[in-house]
Structure formats: C-alpha cells, structure tokens
Scaffold this motif. Sequence first.
Motif, PDB file in Angstrom:
ATOM      1  N   ALA A 100       0.834  -1.203   0.000  1.00 41.04           N
ATOM      2  CA  ALA A 100       0.000   0.000   0.000  1.00 41.04           C
ATOM      3  C   ALA A 100       0.863   1.245   0.000  1.00 41.04           C
ATOM      4  O   ALA A 100       1.808   1.355   0.784  1.00 41.04           O
ATOM      5  N   ASN A 101       0.529   2.170  -0.886  1.00 41.70           N
ATOM      6  CA  ASN A 101       1.100   3.510  -0.889  1.00 41.70           C
ATOM      7  C   ASN A 101      -0.075   4.487  -0.771  1.00 41.70           C
ATOM      8  O   ASN A 101      -0.512   5.094  -1.744  1.00 41.70           O
ATOM      9  N   PRO A 102      -0.619   4.620   0.439  1.00 43.83           N
ATOM     10  CA  PRO A 102      -1.854   5.388   0.619  1.00 43.83           C
ATOM     11  C   PRO A 102      -1.578   6.888   0.752  1.00 43.83           C
ATOM     12  O   PRO A 102      -0.425   7.314   0.910  1.00 43.83           O
ATOM     13  N   PRO A 103      -2.628   7.703   0.724  1.00 40.73           N
ATOM     14  CA  PRO A 103      -2.466   9.110   1.106  1.00 40.73           C
ATOM     15  C   PRO A 103      -1.964   9.176   2.553  1.00 40.73           C
ATOM     16  O   PRO A 103      -2.440   8.425   3.404  1.00 40.73           O
ATOM     17  N   TYR A 104      -0.983  10.075   2.815  1.00 44.68           N
ATOM     18  CA  TYR A 104      -0.453  10.138   4.179  1.00 44.68           C
ATOM     19  C   TYR A 104      -0.007  11.540   4.600  1.00 44.68           C
ATOM     20  O   TYR A 104       0.619  11.706   5.642  1.00 44.68           O
ATOM     21  N   LEU A 105      -0.327  12.560   3.810  1.00 41.08           N
ATOM     22  CA  LEU A 105       0.121  13.900   4.177  1.00 41.08           C
ATOM     23  C   LEU A 105      -0.894  14.591   5.086  1.00 41.08           C
ATOM     24  O   LEU A 105      -2.086  14.632   4.774  1.00 41.08           O
ATOM     25  N   PRO A 106      -0.434  15.144   6.204  1.00 39.68           N
ATOM     26  CA  PRO A 106      -1.338  15.916   7.056  1.00 39.68           C
ATOM     27  C   PRO A 106      -1.879  17.144   6.334  1.00 39.68           C
ATOM     28  O   PRO A 106      -1.181  17.763   5.515  1.00 39.68           O
ATOM     29  N   THR A 107      -3.115  17.480   6.642  1.00 36.76           N
ATOM     30  CA  THR A 107      -3.752  18.661   6.080  1.00 36.76           C
ATOM     31  C   THR A 107      -4.025  19.668   7.185  1.00 36.76           C
ATOM     32  O   THR A 107      -3.952  19.351   8.376  1.00 36.76           O
ATOM     33  N   ASP A 108      -4.348  20.859   6.796  1.00 41.66           N
ATOM     34  CA  ASP A 108      -4.678  21.912   7.754  1.00 41.66           C
ATOM     35  C   ASP A 108      -5.881  21.479   8.586  1.00 41.66           C
ATOM     36  O   ASP A 108      -6.923  21.120   8.036  1.00 41.66           O
ATOM     37  N   PRO A 109      -5.763  21.463   9.920  1.00 44.07           N
ATOM     38  CA  PRO A 109      -6.892  21.030  10.755  1.00 44.07           C
ATOM     39  C   PRO A 109      -8.171  21.812  10.505  1.00 44.07           C
ATOM     40  O   PRO A 109      -9.268  21.303  10.721  1.00 44.07           O
ATOM     41  N   GLY A 110      -8.049  23.042  10.006  1.00 41.94           N
ATOM     42  CA  GLY A 110      -9.237  23.836   9.729  1.00 41.94           C
ATOM     43  C   GLY A 110      -9.816  23.630   8.356  1.00 41.94           C
ATOM     44  O   GLY A 110     -10.839  24.225   8.002  1.00 41.94           O
ATOM     45  N   LYS A 111      -9.171  22.753   7.570  1.00 41.74           N
ATOM     46  CA  LYS A 111      -9.595  22.569   6.182  1.00 41.74           C
ATOM     47  C   LYS A 111     -10.818  21.692   6.047  1.00 41.74           C
ATOM     48  O   LYS A 111     -11.567  21.781   5.072  1.00 41.74           O
ATOM     49  N   GLY A 112     -11.052  20.802   7.005  1.00 38.27           N
ATOM     50  CA  GLY A 112     -12.171  19.862   6.891  1.00 38.27           C
ATOM     51  C   GLY A 112     -11.757  18.616   6.146  1.00 38.27           C
ATOM     52  O   GLY A 112     -10.659  18.090   6.333  1.00 38.27           O
ATOM     53  N   SER A 113     -12.619  18.127   5.263  1.00 40.25           N
ATOM     54  CA  SER A 113     -12.374  16.874   4.550  1.00 40.25           C
ATOM     55  C   SER A 113     -11.248  17.038   3.542  1.00 40.25           C
ATOM     56  O   SER A 113     -10.938  18.158   3.119  1.00 40.25           O
ATOM     57  N   PRO A 114     -10.595  15.916   3.143  1.00 42.99           N
ATOM     58  CA  PRO A 114      -9.533  15.991   2.140  1.00 42.99           C
ATOM     59  C   PRO A 114     -10.017  16.625   0.844  1.00 42.99           C
ATOM     60  O   PRO A 114     -11.215  16.660   0.554  1.00 42.99           O
ATOM     61  N   GLY A 115      -9.069  17.117   0.062  1.00 44.17           N
ATOM     62  CA  GLY A 115      -9.410  17.771  -1.198  1.00 44.17           C
ATOM     63  C   GLY A 115      -9.968  16.818  -2.229  1.00 44.17           C
ATOM     64  O   GLY A 115     -10.160  15.630  -1.980  1.00 44.17           O
ATOM     65  N   ARG A 116     -10.207  17.353  -3.391  1.00 38.39           N
ATOM     66  CA  ARG A 116     -10.768  16.562  -4.485  1.00 38.39           C
ATOM     67  C   ARG A 116      -9.717  16.302  -5.548  1.00 38.39           C
ATOM     68  O   ARG A 116      -8.635  16.860  -5.536  1.00 38.39           O
ATOM     69  N   GLY A 117     -10.084  15.449  -6.512  1.00 35.43           N
ATOM     70  CA  GLY A 117      -9.203  15.193  -7.642  1.00 35.43           C
ATOM     71  C   GLY A 117      -7.887  14.591  -7.218  1.00 35.43           C
ATOM     72  O   GLY A 117      -7.829  13.700  -6.372  1.00 35.43           O
ATOM     73  N   ALA A 118      -6.804  15.127  -7.787  1.00 30.61           N
ATOM     74  CA  ALA A 118      -5.480  14.571  -7.524  1.00 30.61           C
ATOM     75  C   ALA A 118      -5.119  14.628  -6.050  1.00 30.61           C
ATOM     76  O   ALA A 118      -4.374  13.778  -5.554  1.00 30.61           O
ATOM     77  N   ALA A 119      -5.651  15.619  -5.316  1.00 33.70           N
ATOM     78  CA  ALA A 119      -5.306  15.770  -3.895  1.00 33.70           C
ATOM     79  C   ALA A 119      -5.726  14.567  -3.068  1.00 33.70           C
ATOM     80  O   ALA A 119      -5.166  14.320  -1.995  1.00 33.70           O
TER      81      ALA A 119
END
Length: 218
Positions: A100-119
């Motif tokens: 597995a090479n999953p998504p693993y980058l932390p996001t801004d705590p105030g951003k909410g859900s992960p981004g769309r598309g490539a993100a």
Amino acid sequence: MLLLRPPGVYPPQGDTELLAACVRREPLDGSSRVLDLCTGTGAVALAAARSGARVTAVDLSARAVAAAWCNSRLHHRRIRLHRGDLLAPLSGGRFDLVTANPPYLPTDPGKGSPGRGAALAWDAGPDGRLVLDRICRTTPRVLAAGGVLLIVQSALADVPETLALLRAAGLRTSVAARQRQPFGPVLTARAALFERLGLIGPGEREEELAVVRGVREC
C-alpha cells in the motif's frame, strides 16, 4: 520504466520506488498472491507481477485503474484490477503479500475533509492517518499465514503509530527501509503548516519516508 499517467493520477515518486524496491526483496514466485492497494499507475503492482506472482490491484480513482490497466498491457503483465475503497471490491481470499502507498500527508486542521481530484492521492486528514489507520486495522485479516504487509508512508504521519497498530493486529513488525528526500511542491506549500504543527523544525525541507513491514506468523 515507462508508465502512462493521465492527469489526476498520482505520479510515481520516491515513495513508489522505495516500496517497489522492498517488493523486489520479497520471495515471490508464480504461486504467490499479491494485493496492491492505492495502486495509482500500477508501478508497485508491476514490480510484483515481474516475479510471476498473481497480482490484484485496487484504487478508488477510475483514472488510476485505467492507467494501471494500460500500463499492465504496455509491459505485458497480467494484473486483476478493481475500482473501489481498499478491500471493499474484493470477494474474499488471502494474500501472501499486501502492499500500500496510501495518502499520508497531514492537512490543515481547519480545512475539513480531504481535497478533491489529484489531492485525494495525498491528503489524509489533520494527522495524515485517515487511510493509514484503516489499512492497519483491516488488511491483516486478508494475509495468509506467513503473509507480509508493506506500507510506505512519511514520518510526518507517525510511523510508530503504524507499527503499534499492526502489532495490535497480531503482526510482527519492523521498518524495512527508510529514505530522506527533499520536499516536493505539495510539501513545500505546506511547510509553514508543518512547522506550526511541530512536525518539522524551522527551515527543515526534507521528509523521511519509511516502509513498514508486518508479518502474519500464523
């Protein structure tokens, strides 16, 4: 290795090659059953398929599944492909190797859900563990006796937590490989956030990648 990659599909990078190198060290042959999660372009699945192993690959992205299909044909390897969320599209069975090479980058705590598309290929919630935790809790049950789980992640997403969760699931764990590399564009754009969260020191612009290895012994 030439790989086709349409827009929106995660490009093979240092984490891909580090995981593929660990796959090549596993004793795979024509009887081995391999599952590659978050396959992207299929680069890691292809590394396993070169051994003659029977490979199944899964990705949530329709574009990624299409890219992996094209790359399997380009390199004359047979890979069974599924679109879906981790283990959801599988109908049972055990595997000798799960990667597995999953998504693993932390996001801004105030951003909410992960981004769309490539993100979606890298955004993984405020602690970077949105997908990692699910993999640690669910994939051990699809390992055959003696089966191996290989997960690549950034140290920004808490490697000790991955080790602890896999041990709690009954696996014998170790770190199979580590590698430091300069920040790419996505991490550079988040450097100030990572400094604020205490994940990196002031001015630090390198991340450590790690491949965590878990073995189901019985």
